[in-house]
Design a protein around this motif. Structure first.
Motif, PDB file in Angstrom:
ATOM      1  N   MET A  40      47.429  44.179  43.326  1.00 61.53           N
ATOM      2  CA  MET A  40      46.873  45.434  42.839  1.00 61.53           C
ATOM      3  C   MET A  40      46.427  45.314  41.383  1.00 61.53           C
ATOM      4  N   GLU A  41      47.381  45.094  40.519  1.00 60.15           N
ATOM      5  CA  GLU A  41      47.093  45.131  39.088  1.00 60.15           C
ATOM      6  C   GLU A  41      46.106  44.034  38.681  1.00 60.15           C
ATOM      7  N   LYS A  42      46.407  42.824  39.105  1.00 59.11           N
ATOM      8  CA  LYS A  42      45.562  41.707  38.654  1.00 59.11           C
ATOM      9  C   LYS A  42      44.146  41.829  39.216  1.00 59.11           C
ATOM     10  N   THR A  43      44.035  42.295  40.438  1.00 55.13           N
ATOM     11  CA  THR A  43      42.710  42.435  41.049  1.00 55.13           C
ATOM     12  C   THR A  43      41.828  43.372  40.235  1.00 55.13           C
ATOM     13  N   ALA A  49      57.780  43.047  43.408  1.00 53.04           N
ATOM     14  CA  ALA A  49      57.050  43.530  42.241  1.00 53.04           C
ATOM     15  C   ALA A  49      55.919  42.566  41.890  1.00 53.04           C
ATOM     16  N   ARG A  50      56.186  41.287  41.995  1.00 55.98           N
ATOM     17  CA  ARG A  50      55.178  40.286  41.637  1.00 55.98           C
ATOM     18  C   ARG A  50      54.034  40.268  42.649  1.00 55.98           C
ATOM     19  N   ALA A  51      54.344  40.480  43.905  1.00 57.54           N
ATOM     20  CA  ALA A  51      53.279  40.570  44.904  1.00 57.54           C
ATOM     21  C   ALA A  51      52.392  41.776  44.622  1.00 57.54           C
ATOM     22  N   PHE A  52      53.014  42.869  44.255  1.00 56.44           N
ATOM     23  CA  PHE A  52      52.244  44.072  43.903  1.00 56.44           C
ATOM     24  C   PHE A  52      51.321  43.813  42.717  1.00 56.44           C
ATOM     25  N   VAL A  53      51.854  43.193  41.681  1.00 56.30           N
ATOM     26  CA  VAL A  53      51.031  42.911  40.496  1.00 56.30           C
ATOM     27  C   VAL A  53      49.877  41.985  40.864  1.00 56.30           C
ATOM     28  N   ILE A  88      57.213  46.100  52.480  1.00 58.33           N
ATOM     29  CA  ILE A  88      56.609  46.259  51.150  1.00 58.33           C
ATOM     30  C   ILE A  88      55.551  45.181  50.915  1.00 58.33           C
ATOM     31  N   GLN A  89      55.831  43.968  51.354  1.00 58.56           N
ATOM     32  CA  GLN A  89      54.826  42.900  51.227  1.00 58.56           C
ATOM     33  C   GLN A  89      53.546  43.307  51.941  1.00 58.56           C
ATOM     34  N   GLN A  90      53.691  43.870  53.118  1.00 58.28           N
ATOM     35  CA  GLN A  90      52.509  44.282  53.876  1.00 58.28           C
ATOM     36  C   GLN A  90      51.741  45.377  53.132  1.00 58.28           C
ATOM     37  N   MET A  91      52.479  46.332  52.560  1.00 56.05           N
ATOM     38  CA  MET A  91      51.803  47.422  51.855  1.00 56.05           C
ATOM     39  C   MET A  91      51.107  46.935  50.591  1.00 56.05           C
ATOM     40  N   SER A  92      51.665  45.920  49.976  1.00 53.94           N
ATOM     41  CA  SER A  92      51.057  45.414  48.750  1.00 53.94           C
ATOM     42  C   SER A  92      49.695  44.775  48.996  1.00 53.94           C
ATOM     43  N   CYS A  93      49.417  44.441  50.236  1.00 49.13           N
ATOM     44  CA  CYS A  93      48.134  43.822  50.561  1.00 49.13           C
ATOM     45  C   CYS A  93      47.067  44.845  50.903  1.00 49.13           C
ATOM     46  N   LEU A 137      40.316  49.853  45.469  1.00 48.30           N
ATOM     47  CA  LEU A 137      39.813  48.734  44.677  1.00 48.30           C
ATOM     48  C   LEU A 137      38.549  48.145  45.305  1.00 48.30           C
ATOM     49  N   GLN A 138      38.065  48.794  46.350  1.00 45.25           N
ATOM     50  CA  GLN A 138      36.925  48.209  47.068  1.00 45.25           C
ATOM     51  C   GLN A 138      35.612  48.960  46.831  1.00 45.25           C
ATOM     52  N   ASN A 139      35.705  50.290  46.610  1.00 41.36           N
ATOM     53  CA  ASN A 139      34.471  51.075  46.497  1.00 41.36           C
ATOM     54  C   ASN A 139      33.764  50.824  45.168  1.00 41.36           C
ATOM     55  N   LEU A 140      33.286  49.632  44.988  1.00 45.15           N
ATOM     56  CA  LEU A 140      32.682  49.290  43.716  1.00 45.15           C
ATOM     57  C   LEU A 140      31.171  49.442  43.772  1.00 45.15           C
ATOM     58  N   GLN A 141      30.642  50.109  42.786  1.00 45.40           N
ATOM     59  CA  GLN A 141      29.196  50.287  42.733  1.00 45.40           C
ATOM     60  C   GLN A 141      28.539  49.073  42.078  1.00 45.40           C
TER      61      GLN A 141
END
Lengths: 203, 203
Positions: free
Chosen positions: A134-137, A127-131, A66-71, A78-82
């Motif tokens: 993902m979320e914070k980014t 959960a905190r790694a995910f936040v 799960i840690q690996q997937m959270s990265c 979250l990368q395809n930013l114009q």
DNA sequence: GTCTATATATTGATAGAC
DNA sequence: GTCTATCAATATATAGAC
């Protein structure tokens, strides 16, 4: 070739990847307690002893996976930013639509969300790694966007970013995660248009 | 007293309640696969055979319990509704603050949310019952409020209601369910004030 | 380093006494 | 109708060969 350098037994990275790949299917499909080591062994194509040589126990394997997937930020696009050049409404609509479609089309994201939330009581670090990843980014990016775009006058950029993300995530939760889009029907484009009208006040 | 009327063995409602109460603790704490029948038996104070006389198997006991909990609307304080007399901002702030505080103070709501979402892939009917009883109820109420309140001029009441609820739920998810309030800090009152300023445009 | 084969504990569910 | 005692299956984890 010098062979003797003390203990020379190491773990093979290839097997580690095989194990993690097998563990992904099983854990995502059945959750932590429901996952069976035998199934992971079968899917990975290795022996059970090899699994336990690479990971001390079931819990360590789960958290590593799960840690690996959270990265993997590409999960949420979250990368395809114009660029900033575009009109805010057009950019934000594209940003939101891309996220909604991405989630709807990839069942793996849905099961990943279910796992993170479902196990957050027993595995708060995951959960905190995910936040964090993902979320914070995405929140930081949108907050900065609302704060600095020259064509926008946002009173509270951070809360606006939270309202924007929160509305989208909630929509995904109802429609895709909880599979209840027919109970509370809402067309994607209508949600986006009205939401942007609410947020981006153009005088 | 006539005693012979064919089969006269029935299930005692008291035992059923004991079993469900015991099952609640165990299922909420460990999830479906992680829950142990033995622990439920222990917590309920009945024998294992009694459990299996009241419910055909583990799955039926689980679905009966969650279905029952999904009907308890007081979990989300969907009933303490004030009158239309108040100012919209004051009313909506009270409505939101009550919900946020209620969730933060009751760990049972958090574990219930984790279960519903975590098991939504394997038990979609439970997720749908939750959406029908909880989410749709509050969405319908707020939509009607935004649509009919004389002091409000909302362009799209339903999307506005979704943005309102979505922002609150997302806040609860990050802060309470995922226990990451310190990673993405946000004061409750600031969120409410800025959110209401976004939604309720007072000219 | 990875395998096969197995140990030990627990699981969900049931039989039969009362 | 509820109990005690127990079944058959399956779980996680390990020993020892190679």
């Amino acid at each position: 070739m010098i062979k003797s350098k003390g203990i020379e037994r190491e773990l093979s990275p290839e097997k580690t990847e095989l194990i993690l790949a097998g563990a992904m299917r099983e854990f995502l499909e059945h959750g932590y307690a429901g996952a069976r080591i035998d199934k992971i062994v079968e899917a990975a194509g290795v022996s059970k002893a090899t699994v336990y040589r690479h990971f001390p126990d079931k819990e360590a394997l789960f958290t590593a996976l799960i840690q690996q997937m959270s990265c993997r930020k590409e999960l949420f696009r979250l990368q395809n930013l114009q660029s900033y050049e575009e009109e805010p409404i057009a950019f934000l609509k594209q940003y939101a639509a891309g996220m909604l479609d991405n989630v709807a089309e990839d069942p793996q994201i849905l099961t990943f969300l279910r796992i993170i939330i479902g196990e957050s009581g027993r595995f708060p670090e995951l959960a905190r790694a995910f936040v964090t990843n993902m979320e914070k980014t995405s929140l930081d990016f949108l907050t900065e966007y609302f704060k600095t775009h020259p064509k926008l006058q946002i009173a509270d950029p951070e809360v606006t970013a939270r309202a924007f993300i929160g509305t989208l995530i909630h929509f995904v939760m109802i429609r895709d995660v909880l599979q209840s889009g027919d109970i509370m029907p809402m067309e994607r484009d209508r949600l986006l248009n009205s939401l942007l009208a609410l947020i981006v006040t153009n005088p």
